[in-house]
Design a protein around this motif. Structure first.
Motif, PDB file in Angstrom:
ATOM      1  N   THR A 108       0.823  -1.383   0.039  1.00 62.32           N
ATOM      2  CA  THR A 108       0.174  -0.003  -0.153  1.00 62.32           C
ATOM      3  C   THR A 108       0.898   1.271   0.118  1.00 62.32           C
ATOM      4  OG1 THR A 108      -0.042   0.066   2.316  1.00 62.32           O
ATOM      5  CG2 THR A 108      -1.748  -1.232   1.378  1.00 62.32           C
ATOM      6  N   ARG A 109       0.302   2.411  -0.290  1.00 61.68           N
ATOM      7  CA  ARG A 109       1.012   3.725  -0.459  1.00 61.68           C
ATOM      8  C   ARG A 109       0.577   4.554   0.766  1.00 61.68           C
ATOM      9  NH1 ARG A 109      -0.733   3.164  -5.827  1.00 61.68           N
ATOM     10  NH2 ARG A 109       1.131   3.118  -7.316  1.00 61.68           N
ATOM     11  N   THR A 110       0.115   3.880   1.899  1.00 59.02           N
ATOM     12  CA  THR A 110       0.074   4.717   3.156  1.00 59.02           C
ATOM     13  C   THR A 110       0.935   4.529   4.181  1.00 59.02           C
ATOM     14  OG1 THR A 110      -1.279   2.628   3.714  1.00 59.02           O
ATOM     15  CG2 THR A 110      -2.515   4.385   2.933  1.00 59.02           C
ATOM     16  N   GLY A 111       1.959   4.183   4.094  1.00 59.12           N
ATOM     17  CA  GLY A 111       3.010   3.972   4.911  1.00 59.12           C
ATOM     18  C   GLY A 111       4.425   4.454   4.460  1.00 59.12           C
ATOM     19  N   VAL A 112       5.449   3.777   4.783  1.00 53.37           N
ATOM     20  CA  VAL A 112       6.840   3.740   4.430  1.00 53.37           C
ATOM     21  C   VAL A 112       6.803   3.850   2.791  1.00 53.37           C
ATOM     22  CG1 VAL A 112       9.085   2.680   4.483  1.00 53.37           C
ATOM     23  CG2 VAL A 112       7.573   2.455   6.398  1.00 53.37           C
ATOM     24  N   PHE A 113       6.149   3.001   2.203  1.00 52.64           N
ATOM     25  CA  PHE A 113       6.342   3.235   0.712  1.00 52.64           C
ATOM     26  C   PHE A 113       5.207   4.237   0.114  1.00 52.64           C
ATOM     27  CE2 PHE A 113       4.746   2.029  -3.518  1.00 52.64           C
ATOM     28  CZ  PHE A 113       5.831   1.823  -4.109  1.00 52.64           C
ATOM     29  N   ARG A 114       5.739   5.202  -0.723  1.00 52.31           N
ATOM     30  CA  ARG A 114       5.051   6.314  -1.415  1.00 52.31           C
ATOM     31  C   ARG A 114       5.009   6.251  -2.761  1.00 52.31           C
ATOM     32  NH1 ARG A 114       2.945   9.505   2.675  1.00 52.31           N
ATOM     33  NH2 ARG A 114       2.910   8.437   4.548  1.00 52.31           N
ATOM     34  N   GLY A 115       5.806   5.325  -3.362  1.00 55.71           N
ATOM     35  CA  GLY A 115       6.286   5.435  -4.714  1.00 55.71           C
ATOM     36  C   GLY A 115       5.068   5.202  -5.815  1.00 55.71           C
ATOM     37  N   LYS A 116       5.464   5.703  -7.009  1.00 58.39           N
ATOM     38  CA  LYS A 116       4.308   5.679  -8.110  1.00 58.39           C
ATOM     39  C   LYS A 116       4.224   4.107  -8.638  1.00 58.39           C
ATOM     40  CE  LYS A 116       3.217   8.236 -11.668  1.00 58.39           C
ATOM     41  NZ  LYS A 116       3.046   8.996 -12.643  1.00 58.39           N
ATOM     42  N   ASP A 117       5.393   3.628  -8.920  1.00 55.71           N
ATOM     43  CA  ASP A 117       5.331   2.417  -9.256  1.00 55.71           C
ATOM     44  C   ASP A 117       5.723   1.349  -8.373  1.00 55.71           C
ATOM     45  OD1 ASP A 117       5.059   3.307 -11.913  1.00 55.71           O
ATOM     46  OD2 ASP A 117       7.134   3.584 -12.160  1.00 55.71           O
ATOM     47  N   ASN A 118       6.515   0.148  -8.603  1.00 60.39           N
ATOM     48  CA  ASN A 118       6.711  -0.949  -7.630  1.00 60.39           C
ATOM     49  C   ASN A 118       7.863  -0.537  -7.032  1.00 60.39           C
ATOM     50  OD1 ASN A 118       6.298  -3.313  -6.140  1.00 60.39           O
ATOM     51  ND2 ASN A 118       5.633  -4.274  -8.019  1.00 60.39           N
ATOM     52  N   ASP A 119       8.093  -1.162  -5.723  1.00 60.80           N
ATOM     53  CA  ASP A 119       9.522  -0.947  -5.079  1.00 60.80           C
ATOM     54  C   ASP A 119      10.521  -1.664  -5.996  1.00 60.80           C
ATOM     55  OD1 ASP A 119      10.993  -0.322  -2.457  1.00 60.80           O
ATOM     56  OD2 ASP A 119      11.741  -2.048  -3.045  1.00 60.80           O
ATOM     57  N   PRO A 120      11.585  -1.045  -6.408  1.00 62.58           N
ATOM     58  CA  PRO A 120      12.639  -1.460  -7.240  1.00 62.58           C
ATOM     59  C   PRO A 120      13.242  -2.770  -6.444  1.00 62.58           C
ATOM     60  CG  PRO A 120      13.436   0.452  -6.505  1.00 62.58           C
ATOM     61  CD  PRO A 120      11.787   0.399  -5.967  1.00 62.58           C
ATOM     62  N   HIS A 121      13.594  -2.766  -5.359  1.00 64.55           N
ATOM     63  CA  HIS A 121      14.319  -3.799  -4.491  1.00 64.55           C
ATOM     64  C   HIS A 121      13.451  -5.039  -4.095  1.00 64.55           C
ATOM     65  CE1 HIS A 121      17.685  -1.077  -4.683  1.00 64.55           C
ATOM     66  NE2 HIS A 121      16.929  -0.217  -3.947  1.00 64.55           N
ATOM     67  N   PHE A 122      12.476  -4.632  -3.686  1.00 61.90           N
ATOM     68  CA  PHE A 122      11.367  -5.730  -3.184  1.00 61.90           C
ATOM     69  C   PHE A 122       9.919  -5.489  -3.825  1.00 61.90           C
ATOM     70  CE2 PHE A 122      14.517  -4.901   0.148  1.00 61.90           C
ATOM     71  CZ  PHE A 122      15.061  -5.806   0.195  1.00 61.90           C
ATOM     72  N   PRO A 123       9.909  -5.798  -5.137  1.00 58.56           N
ATOM     73  CA  PRO A 123       8.538  -5.559  -5.746  1.00 58.56           C
ATOM     74  C   PRO A 123       7.532  -6.466  -5.367  1.00 58.56           C
ATOM     75  CG  PRO A 123      10.165  -6.825  -7.160  1.00 58.56           C
ATOM     76  CD  PRO A 123      10.996  -6.647  -6.075  1.00 58.56           C
ATOM     77  N   ALA A 124       6.226  -5.826  -4.971  1.00 59.61           N
ATOM     78  CA  ALA A 124       5.213  -6.552  -4.404  1.00 59.61           C
ATOM     79  C   ALA A 124       4.314  -7.337  -5.702  1.00 59.61           C
ATOM     80  CB  ALA A 124       4.282  -5.761  -3.784  1.00 59.61           C
ATOM     81  N   ASP A 125       3.478  -8.150  -5.473  1.00 63.68           N
ATOM     82  CA  ASP A 125       2.800  -8.831  -6.287  1.00 63.68           C
ATOM     83  C   ASP A 125       1.661  -7.634  -7.020  1.00 63.68           C
ATOM     84  OD1 ASP A 125       3.887 -11.422  -6.735  1.00 63.68           O
ATOM     85  OD2 ASP A 125       3.233 -11.784  -4.629  1.00 63.68           O
ATOM     86  N   LEU A 126       1.320  -6.878  -6.203  1.00 64.62           N
ATOM     87  CA  LEU A 126       0.290  -5.836  -6.501  1.00 64.62           C
ATOM     88  C   LEU A 126       0.538  -4.597  -5.576  1.00 64.62           C
ATOM     89  CD1 LEU A 126      -2.324  -5.405  -7.839  1.00 64.62           C
ATOM     90  CD2 LEU A 126      -3.833  -5.912  -5.875  1.00 64.62           C
ATOM     91  N   VAL A 127       0.445  -3.224  -6.329  1.00 65.55           N
ATOM     92  CA  VAL A 127       0.599  -2.141  -5.545  1.00 65.55           C
ATOM     93  C   VAL A 127      -0.403  -1.439  -5.706  1.00 65.55           C
ATOM     94  CG1 VAL A 127       1.956  -0.053  -5.408  1.00 65.55           C
ATOM     95  CG2 VAL A 127       2.999  -2.187  -6.065  1.00 65.55           C
ATOM     96  N   VAL A 128      -1.033  -1.057  -4.659  1.00 64.68           N
ATOM     97  CA  VAL A 128      -2.541  -0.245  -4.372  1.00 64.68           C
ATOM     98  C   VAL A 128      -2.415   0.894  -3.626  1.00 64.68           C
ATOM     99  CG1 VAL A 128      -3.935  -2.476  -4.936  1.00 64.68           C
ATOM    100  CG2 VAL A 128      -3.202  -1.638  -2.353  1.00 64.68           C
ATOM    101  N   ASP A 129      -3.333   1.782  -3.659  1.00 63.62           N
ATOM    102  CA  ASP A 129      -3.179   3.095  -2.563  1.00 63.62           C
ATOM    103  C   ASP A 129      -3.403   2.502  -1.210  1.00 63.62           C
ATOM    104  OD1 ASP A 129      -2.706   4.942  -4.760  1.00 63.62           O
ATOM    105  OD2 ASP A 129      -4.792   5.394  -5.183  1.00 63.62           O
ATOM    106  N   THR A 130      -4.461   1.945  -1.065  1.00 63.82           N
ATOM    107  CA  THR A 130      -4.854   1.807   0.407  1.00 63.82           C
ATOM    108  C   THR A 130      -5.046   0.424   0.763  1.00 63.82           C
ATOM    109  OG1 THR A 130      -7.375   1.849  -0.070  1.00 63.82           O
ATOM    110  CG2 THR A 130      -6.037   4.163   0.466  1.00 63.82           C
ATOM    111  N   VAL A 131      -5.449  -0.013   1.977  1.00 71.14           N
ATOM    112  CA  VAL A 131      -5.618  -1.290   2.466  1.00 71.14           C
ATOM    113  C   VAL A 131      -7.115  -1.734   1.820  1.00 71.14           C
ATOM    114  CG1 VAL A 131      -6.911  -0.762   4.795  1.00 71.14           C
ATOM    115  CG2 VAL A 131      -5.637  -2.927   4.320  1.00 71.14           C
TER     116      VAL A 131
END
Ligand code: G3P
Ligand code: MG
Length: 382
Positions: free
Chosen positions: A345-368
């Motif tokens: 999610t983008r509600t905490g430590v991660f705020r990126g537009k795309d996926n995290d480059p080092h530990f890419p998630a299966d899905l990135v969304v705005d909120t829980v």
């Protein structure tokens, strides 16, 4: 697979770009992992693990539509419909107390078995320390937690420090302390004779300066401040988070930062290196333990599945880890491997537009809430 992609796209139209990014980065891996996660709605063989800080709450405030999202996992009569738990590196209070607090904040009934703190694995160490004197460090009620787990001789670092006059030379300058304990002797045992046999950091330390000093004393002297050098007693950290989200706009220093400070100071004042063990995410055993709890929850929700081969002989076919910290939550799910899938999610430590480059998630969304919409649509749950 086509049906699933369509379902995801409908459920997470806001997340389409993020999903495409994930697919671009790991197309075959994502397709393969998702195709293996196709639990039929009849078996309901999936579970969810929620990170708390930065996903469900910031400070004590619910975020990202978390109350609505969590309520979707319950039936109308208030009974649990989907097996889920909270998998947090936080803590400092007993699990049953945290369950009550979360129940109040989210408006549903959360049972203590649905709360896994960073320090929950300390339970397994009770036999090793039996009647040994141990020190519990961190905010909240660290000594009460350890007593709750079954440790018999526990002192918080606050209480322990209070027995040693002048152990913290800066204490007289700490005007913010309104209540100061001034015990001369412990009622049941002699802290000036008895060595500390183990140190457990449960949650973020409050008084870093004093705790660094007192822990260096305990760890350098074989467990008795003010005595000569001795073997280091075992030291445990409930997690190793360098930073976490909390209520302030930018990240705050966590237990991992305190560990770095302690280790670096200890190594300077001793001629040997600090030894320690860190628990918490991203350790794969934390995910294994969470999977076991979710399987038990699934069986309690659907006892009929016990009669079938669905869960009796198999494990849950998918477990979703919803987190905000790529290095901790997503990395942990990646290391754990199937059946874990990760949602960032983008509600905490991660705020990126795309996926995290080092530990890419299966899905990135705005909120829980977006995460739950995607998962329930994919699993064909209303
Ligand atoms: O102090 C809590 C923090 O380190 C992490 O909490 O819920 O994000 O794992 P959480
Ligand atoms: Mg978090």
């Amino acid at each position: 697979m086509r049906g699933f992609r369509a379902a995801l796209a409908r459920a997470a139209s806001r997340s389409r770009a993020e999903l495409q990014t994930a697919q671009r980065r790991h197309p075959s891996d994502l397709a393969h992992r998702l195709s293996h996660s196709g639990a039929s709605p009849a078996s309901l063989s999936f579970g969810i693990a929620f990170d708390i800080d930065g996903v469900i709450l910031r400070g004590r405030s619910p975020i990202g539509g978390s109350p609505q999202a969590i309520r979707r996992l319950y039936s109308e009569d208030g009974s649990l419909k989907i097996p889920f738990l909270f998998l947090t590196n936080g803590g400092g209070v007993p699990e049953h107390k945290r369950a009550l607090e979360l129940s109040e904040l989210l408006g549903v009934h959360i049972s203590p078995s649905q709360v896994v703190h960073g320090h929950s694995p300390y339970r397994e160490l009770v036999n090793r320390f039996e009647d040994d004197l141990i020190i519990a460090v961190g905010k909240g009620e660290p000594a009460a937690v350890m007593t709750d787990y079954g440790f018999r001789k526990v002192l918080s670092i606050d209480e322990y420090s209070s027995y040693f006059r002048d152990i913290d030379p800066l204490a007289p300058f700490k005007k913010w302390i309104v209540q100061k304990a001034d015990h001369k002797v412990h009622p049941s045992y002699d802290v000036f004779e008895e060595r500390v046999k183990g140190v457990f950091v449960l949650s973020d330390p409050v008084d870093w300066g004093r705790d660094l000093q007192v822990l260096c004393d305990i760890l350098s002297t074989g467990g008795l401040p003010g005595s000569g050098r001795g073997d280091q007693p075992p030291l445990y950290f409930a997690s190793d988070d360098l930073e976490y989200q909390a209520a302030f706009p930018s990240e705050r220093l966590g237990m991992g930062a305190f560990r770095i400070a302690l280790e670096s100071i200890f190594n300077q004042v001793n001629d040997h290196q600090l030894k320690y063990i860190s628990y918490g995410k991203p350790n794969p055993f934390v995910f294994k333990n969470a999977a076991n709890i979710l399987e038990k929850l699934a069986m309690s929700i659907y006892p009929c599945l016990l009669q079938t081969k669905e869960l009796k002989d198999q494990h849950l076919s998918t477990i979703y880890m919803i987190g905000d910290n790529p290095k901790v939550d997503i990395n942990g799910a990646l290391k754990a491997g199937p059946p874990w899938l990760s949602v960032l999610t983008r509600t905490g430590v991660f705020r990126g537009k795309d996926n995290d480059p080092h530990f890419p998630a299966d899905l990135v969304v705005d909120t829980v809430e977006d995460a739950i919409n995607c998962i329930l649509e994919k699993e064909c749950i209303q």
